[in-house]
Design a protein around this motif. Structure first.
Motif, PDB file in Angstrom:
ATOM      1  N   GLU A 215      -5.291 -71.877  -0.249  1.00 41.74           N
ATOM      2  CA  GLU A 215      -5.953 -71.537   1.011  1.00 41.74           C
ATOM      3  C   GLU A 215      -7.449 -71.861   0.954  1.00 41.74           C
ATOM      4  N   PHE A 216      -7.946 -72.465   2.020  1.00 39.21           N
ATOM      5  CA  PHE A 216      -9.372 -72.753   2.145  1.00 39.21           C
ATOM      6  C   PHE A 216     -10.034 -71.579   2.864  1.00 39.21           C
ATOM      7  N   ILE A 217     -10.953 -70.893   2.184  1.00 32.00           N
ATOM      8  CA  ILE A 217     -11.635 -69.732   2.760  1.00 32.00           C
ATOM      9  C   ILE A 217     -12.886 -70.242   3.473  1.00 32.00           C
ATOM     10  N   GLU A 218     -12.747 -70.504   4.759  1.00 33.75           N
ATOM     11  CA  GLU A 218     -13.814 -71.172   5.506  1.00 33.75           C
ATOM     12  C   GLU A 218     -15.094 -70.356   5.537  1.00 33.75           C
ATOM     13  N   GLU A 219     -14.945 -69.015   5.657  1.00 31.02           N
ATOM     14  CA  GLU A 219     -16.142 -68.187   5.799  1.00 31.02           C
ATOM     15  C   GLU A 219     -16.987 -68.127   4.532  1.00 31.02           C
ATOM     16  N   SER A 220     -16.432 -68.588   3.399  1.00 26.18           N
ATOM     17  CA  SER A 220     -17.237 -68.588   2.168  1.00 26.18           C
ATOM     18  C   SER A 220     -18.326 -69.656   2.216  1.00 26.18           C
ATOM     19  N   GLU A 221     -18.142 -70.678   3.072  1.00 27.56           N
ATOM     20  CA  GLU A 221     -19.171 -71.684   3.347  1.00 27.56           C
ATOM     21  C   GLU A 221     -19.767 -72.295   2.073  1.00 27.56           C
ATOM     22  N   GLY A 222     -18.883 -72.695   1.151  1.00 29.43           N
ATOM     23  CA  GLY A 222     -19.355 -73.350  -0.064  1.00 29.43           C
ATOM     24  C   GLY A 222     -20.041 -72.427  -1.044  1.00 29.43           C
ATOM     25  N   ARG A 223     -19.845 -71.123  -0.887  1.00 28.98           N
ATOM     26  CA  ARG A 223     -20.461 -70.151  -1.805  1.00 28.98           C
ATOM     27  C   ARG A 223     -19.377 -69.429  -2.593  1.00 28.98           C
ATOM     28  N   ASP A 224     -19.752 -68.949  -3.754  1.00 25.03           N
ATOM     29  CA  ASP A 224     -18.925 -67.979  -4.460  1.00 25.03           C
ATOM     30  C   ASP A 224     -19.831 -67.080  -5.275  1.00 25.03           C
ATOM     31  N   ILE A 225     -19.241 -66.066  -5.882  1.00 27.00           N
ATOM     32  CA  ILE A 225     -19.988 -65.140  -6.737  1.00 27.00           C
ATOM     33  C   ILE A 225     -19.432 -65.237  -8.144  1.00 27.00           C
ATOM     34  N   ARG A 226     -20.311 -65.443  -9.104  1.00 33.54           N
ATOM     35  CA  ARG A 226     -19.935 -65.410 -10.521  1.00 33.54           C
ATOM     36  C   ARG A 226     -20.442 -64.099 -11.112  1.00 33.54           C
ATOM     37  N   ALA A 227     -19.501 -63.266 -11.577  1.00 34.52           N
ATOM     38  CA  ALA A 227     -19.836 -62.020 -12.258  1.00 34.52           C
ATOM     39  C   ALA A 227     -19.586 -62.209 -13.744  1.00 34.52           C
ATOM     40  N   LEU A 228     -20.609 -61.955 -14.550  1.00 35.27           N
ATOM     41  CA  LEU A 228     -20.496 -62.101 -16.005  1.00 35.27           C
ATOM     42  C   LEU A 228     -20.156 -60.730 -16.589  1.00 35.27           C
ATOM     43  N   VAL A 229     -18.959 -60.632 -17.164  1.00 37.86           N
ATOM     44  CA  VAL A 229     -18.453 -59.361 -17.683  1.00 37.86           C
ATOM     45  C   VAL A 229     -18.443 -59.393 -19.201  1.00 37.86           C
ATOM     46  N   VAL A 230     -18.991 -58.357 -19.808  1.00 39.23           N
ATOM     47  CA  VAL A 230     -18.965 -58.182 -21.258  1.00 39.23           C
ATOM     48  C   VAL A 230     -18.434 -56.788 -21.535  1.00 39.23           C
ATOM     49  N   GLY A 231     -17.292 -56.721 -22.202  1.00 36.93           N
ATOM     50  CA  GLY A 231     -16.682 -55.427 -22.445  1.00 36.93           C
ATOM     51  C   GLY A 231     -16.247 -54.794 -21.137  1.00 36.93           C
ATOM     52  N   ASP A 232     -16.731 -53.585 -20.886  1.00 30.69           N
ATOM     53  CA  ASP A 232     -16.326 -52.873 -19.676  1.00 30.69           C
ATOM     54  C   ASP A 232     -17.445 -52.791 -18.649  1.00 30.69           C
ATOM     55  N   ARG A 233     -18.369 -53.765 -18.667  1.00 32.22           N
ATOM     56  CA  ARG A 233     -19.441 -53.734 -17.677  1.00 32.22           C
ATOM     57  C   ARG A 233     -19.795 -55.131 -17.183  1.00 32.22           C
ATOM     58  N   VAL A 234     -20.222 -55.176 -15.944  1.00 29.65           N
ATOM     59  CA  VAL A 234     -20.736 -56.408 -15.369  1.00 29.65           C
ATOM     60  C   VAL A 234     -22.212 -56.494 -15.755  1.00 29.65           C
ATOM     61  N   VAL A 235     -22.550 -57.469 -16.586  1.00 32.87           N
ATOM     62  CA  VAL A 235     -23.920 -57.595 -17.082  1.00 32.87           C
ATOM     63  C   VAL A 235     -24.847 -58.100 -15.992  1.00 32.87           C
ATOM     64  N   LEU A 262     -24.486 -56.858  -6.856  1.00 28.38           N
ATOM     65  CA  LEU A 262     -23.047 -56.903  -6.633  1.00 28.38           C
ATOM     66  C   LEU A 262     -22.541 -55.605  -5.980  1.00 28.38           C
ATOM     67  N   PRO A 263     -21.889 -55.717  -4.818  1.00 26.05           N
ATOM     68  CA  PRO A 263     -21.296 -54.521  -4.203  1.00 26.05           C
ATOM     69  C   PRO A 263     -20.269 -53.893  -5.130  1.00 26.05           C
ATOM     70  N   GLU A 264     -20.080 -52.593  -5.000  1.00 22.15           N
ATOM     71  CA  GLU A 264     -19.175 -51.877  -5.883  1.00 22.15           C
ATOM     72  C   GLU A 264     -17.746 -52.418  -5.804  1.00 22.15           C
ATOM     73  N   SER A 265     -17.313 -52.836  -4.612  1.00 20.92           N
ATOM     74  CA  SER A 265     -15.953 -53.371  -4.475  1.00 20.92           C
ATOM     75  C   SER A 265     -15.780 -54.643  -5.292  1.00 20.92           C
ATOM     76  N   TYR A 266     -16.806 -55.488  -5.339  1.00 16.57           N
ATOM     77  CA  TYR A 266     -16.746 -56.717  -6.123  1.00 16.57           C
ATOM     78  C   TYR A 266     -16.795 -56.395  -7.615  1.00 16.57           C
ATOM     79  N   ARG A 267     -17.593 -55.408  -7.967  1.00 13.33           N
ATOM     80  CA  ARG A 267     -17.687 -54.997  -9.371  1.00 13.33           C
ATOM     81  C   ARG A 267     -16.335 -54.493  -9.884  1.00 13.33           C
ATOM     82  N   ARG A 268     -15.683 -53.680  -9.071  1.00  8.23           N
ATOM     83  CA  ARG A 268     -14.382 -53.139  -9.470  1.00  8.23           C
ATOM     84  C   ARG A 268     -13.353 -54.249  -9.642  1.00  8.23           C
ATOM     85  N   VAL A 269     -13.348 -55.191  -8.709  1.00  4.60           N
ATOM     86  CA  VAL A 269     -12.381 -56.286  -8.784  1.00  4.60           C
ATOM     87  C   VAL A 269     -12.635 -57.144 -10.032  1.00  4.60           C
ATOM     88  N   ALA A 270     -13.895 -57.431 -10.339  1.00  5.57           N
ATOM     89  CA  ALA A 270     -14.222 -58.237 -11.516  1.00  5.57           C
ATOM     90  C   ALA A 270     -13.731 -57.556 -12.795  1.00  5.57           C
TER      91      ALA A 270
END
Length: 338
Positions: A215-235, A262-270
């Protein structure tokens, strides 16, 4: 970011003597517990991420060994797995913890080396099976979907007659076409029409590659979020923006980044995605959709040059500190089970 020492010290020498397993050097691993020897599996110590890990370990008072997986010789005998480096004279015997940085081009050999260290009882920050899962886009998506993590709708196709229906299922065209195994945006194509999708897919099939229609997520408009996770935390996390005329936001494809709170919902998903994949260290890539974060990929050997540059966070030190803590915890478990 804090000043960095030179990376010329600390790596390269591999002792020729020692036991087959890992000898914990100078006392228990971790801050205050004596010098620790950190092994880094990497083809080149000059790479930014490898160099930064070496610098951070030295800054914390520990030693490093940078080992090219292709120069590791694996020796198997009854209950005595061994690794020799650059020939059969130098046996690798003093590593307290290993950080695999396995490039996609040497995945099979690299994972064999990681498995050998595991058999030798050396703690690994990402073991071989989680790394292998992360390299297989289809398997990753299967595991994430089963766990209830939102992903772009995806279809695996193997025949031209399936393309029209596959595009209908994912709401396209346009749609994203991906090879099952690929990194840094390689093998990812935006198909604007059904004919374009058919042409690309037939080319990949002729090369023996398995392809996903996504699926092409049009509303992302060529953007994404990279979350760097180490252990049990998003650094740290950043929003990556594709360059003009490009839909892939990977830094290696010319994308740029900005630090994001990072919003909490994104943090939880990562964090949940990492738990599902059983990875300790990774980069979780998420699209910002109208319904919330959609995980598109998890990188088990994430580079972090762009992340450090754009966020100012000392990611290398966070990784080394986690590796030391993990080595210490594994030593306690071994003592407790003795």
């Amino acid at each position: 970011m804090r000043g960095r020492p030179q990376a010329g010290r600390g790596g390269g020498r591999v002792p020729a003597a020692g036991t087959a397993g890992a000898r914990l050097a100078g006392g228990p691993p971790g801050p205050g517990g004596g010098s620790v020897v950190v092994g880094i599996l990497s083809r080149r110590r000059s790479l930014y991420t490898t160099r930064r890990l070496v610098e951070s370990a030295l800054k914390l008072g520990h030693e490093t060994r940078v080992l090219n997986p292709l120069h590791c010789f694996l020796v198997l005998s009854q209950r005595a797995p061994e690794i020799y480096y650059r020939g059969l004279e130098a046996r690798v015997s003093d590593l307290d913890v290993v950080l695999p940085r396995i490039g996609a081009s040497i995945t099979e050999h690299g994972l064999a080396v990681v498995n050998q260290f595991d058999m030798m009882g050396v703690p690994l920050v990402n073991n071989s099976q989680p790394i292998a899962r992360s390299r297989d886009k289809l398997r990753s998506l299967q595991l994430l979907a089963r766990a209830g993590i939102d992903i772009p709708k995806t279809v695996m196709v193997s025949d031209p007659s399936q393309i029209h229906r596959a595009l209908e299922i994912v709401g396209g065209p346009p749609a994203i076409l991906k090879v099952v195994k690929g990194t840094q945006g390689i093998g990812v194509i935006l198909a604007e029409t059904e004919q374009a999708a058919l042409t690309v897919l037939e080319t990949f099939w002729n090369l023996g590659m398995n392809i996903l229609v996504q699926e092409f997520i049009e509303e992302s408009e060529g953007r994404d979020i990279r979350a760097l996770v180490v252990g049990d935390r998003v650094v740290t996390a950043m929003r990556r923006q594709a360059s003009v005329g490009e839909f892939r936001s990977n830094v290696h494809r010319g994308g740029t980044g900005t630090v994001v709170d990072l919003p909490e919902s994104y943090r939880r998903v990562a964090l949940e995605a990492m738990r599902v994949m059983e990875l300790q260290l990774g980069g979780v890539d998420m699209l910002e959709s109208e319904t919330g974060p959609k995980v598109v990929e998890i990188n088990s050997s994430p580079g972090f040059e762009g992340l450090e540059r754009w966020t100012g966070v000392d990611i290398a030190s966070a990784i080394i500190e986690y590796a030391l803590s993990f080595a210490r915890s594994q030593k306690r478990k071994r003592k407790g089970g003795a």
